[in-house]
Write a protein that holds these residues in place. Sequence first.
Motif, short mmCIF file in Angstrom:
data_model
loop_
_atom_site.label_atom_id
_atom_site.label_comp_id
_atom_site.label_asym_id
_atom_site.label_seq_id
_atom_site.Cartn_x
_atom_site.Cartn_y
_atom_site.Cartn_z
N SER A 145 0.85 -1.20 0.00
CA SER A 145 0.00 0.00 0.00
C SER A 145 0.88 1.25 0.00
O SER A 145 0.55 2.25 -0.63
CB SER A 145 -0.96 0.00 1.19
N GLY A 146 2.01 1.20 0.67
CA GLY A 146 2.96 2.32 0.66
C GLY A 146 3.63 2.48 -0.69
O GLY A 146 3.83 3.60 -1.16
N VAL A 147 3.97 1.36 -1.32
CA VAL A 147 4.55 1.41 -2.67
C VAL A 147 3.54 2.02 -3.63
O VAL A 147 3.85 2.94 -4.40
CB VAL A 147 4.98 0.01 -3.16
N GLY A 148 2.31 1.54 -3.57
CA GLY A 148 1.24 2.06 -4.44
C GLY A 148 0.97 3.53 -4.21
O GLY A 148 0.74 4.29 -5.16
N ALA A 149 1.03 3.97 -2.95
CA ALA A 149 0.82 5.38 -2.64
C ALA A 149 1.89 6.26 -3.29
O ALA A 149 1.58 7.31 -3.86
CB ALA A 149 0.81 5.59 -1.12
N LYS A 150 3.15 5.83 -3.21
CA LYS A 150 4.22 6.61 -3.83
C LYS A 150 4.14 6.57 -5.35
O LYS A 150 4.43 7.56 -6.02
CB LYS A 150 5.59 6.11 -3.36
N VAL A 151 3.74 5.44 -5.91
CA VAL A 151 3.60 5.35 -7.37
C VAL A 151 2.48 6.26 -7.85
O VAL A 151 2.67 7.00 -8.83
CB VAL A 151 3.35 3.88 -7.81
N THR A 152 1.33 6.26 -7.18
CA THR A 152 0.24 7.15 -7.60
C THR A 152 0.63 8.61 -7.40
O THR A 152 0.24 9.47 -8.20
CB THR A 152 -1.08 6.85 -6.87
N GLU A 153 1.39 8.90 -6.37
CA GLU A 153 1.87 10.27 -6.17
C GLU A 153 2.78 10.69 -7.33
O GLU A 153 2.66 11.80 -7.85
CB GLU A 153 2.61 10.37 -4.84
N LEU A 154 3.68 9.81 -7.74
CA LEU A 154 4.56 10.06 -8.87
C LEU A 154 3.74 10.29 -10.15
O LEU A 154 3.99 11.24 -10.88
CB LEU A 154 5.53 8.89 -9.06
#
Length: 188
Positions: free
Chosen positions: A107-116
């Motif tokens: 979920s943290g990886v996905g959060a940073k990817v969507t932020e990017l």
Amino acid sequence: GDAAGDGKGSPGAAGPGAAPVRSQDTPSVRLWSDYLNVHLHPKSLYVIRQYLHDGDCGCLEAFGQGESLLQDPACLEELEDRLHFFVEECDYLQGFQVLCDLHNGFSGVGAKVTELLHDEYSRKGILTWGLTPVLSNVGVSSNGWMFFPQDPQNSFYRLMNTALGIAHLARHSSLFCPLSLSGSLGIK
């Protein structure tokens, strides 16, 4: 699935979803991905080495662990290079679909990817699917049903990861849709 191993899908080839064909020189099946019959583009895969099944860091179990992976400049640069490779191949990019687990560190990886994605492609749609597992209670109760009580620490991690994942993913997505086969988003 290619039973002959010639890459041409010969008559003895296994169908979609079939178990891999084993021979004396084929290693045994250890992971779900050993059953993956789809050939993926090499640039669409990014292996997080420290969190392999036999890696040195154990499980990716906390939102912050996943988020910190993309704080590493080398990892972020590699991700951006792979993303730009596919974006440049598009004739008309309409948006992105992101699928990620909510209950663990991904979920943290996905959060940073969507932020990017949101920062670099702010005019494109981002449809994010937050996935949660169905929790099974396995053991034996007085009425004959089998169950195991949930570990309190794992339940806490699952709850925090899900809450942080929903908050961060929804903030940077055009549309966020949680998906679960249970009505509780995998939280008990």
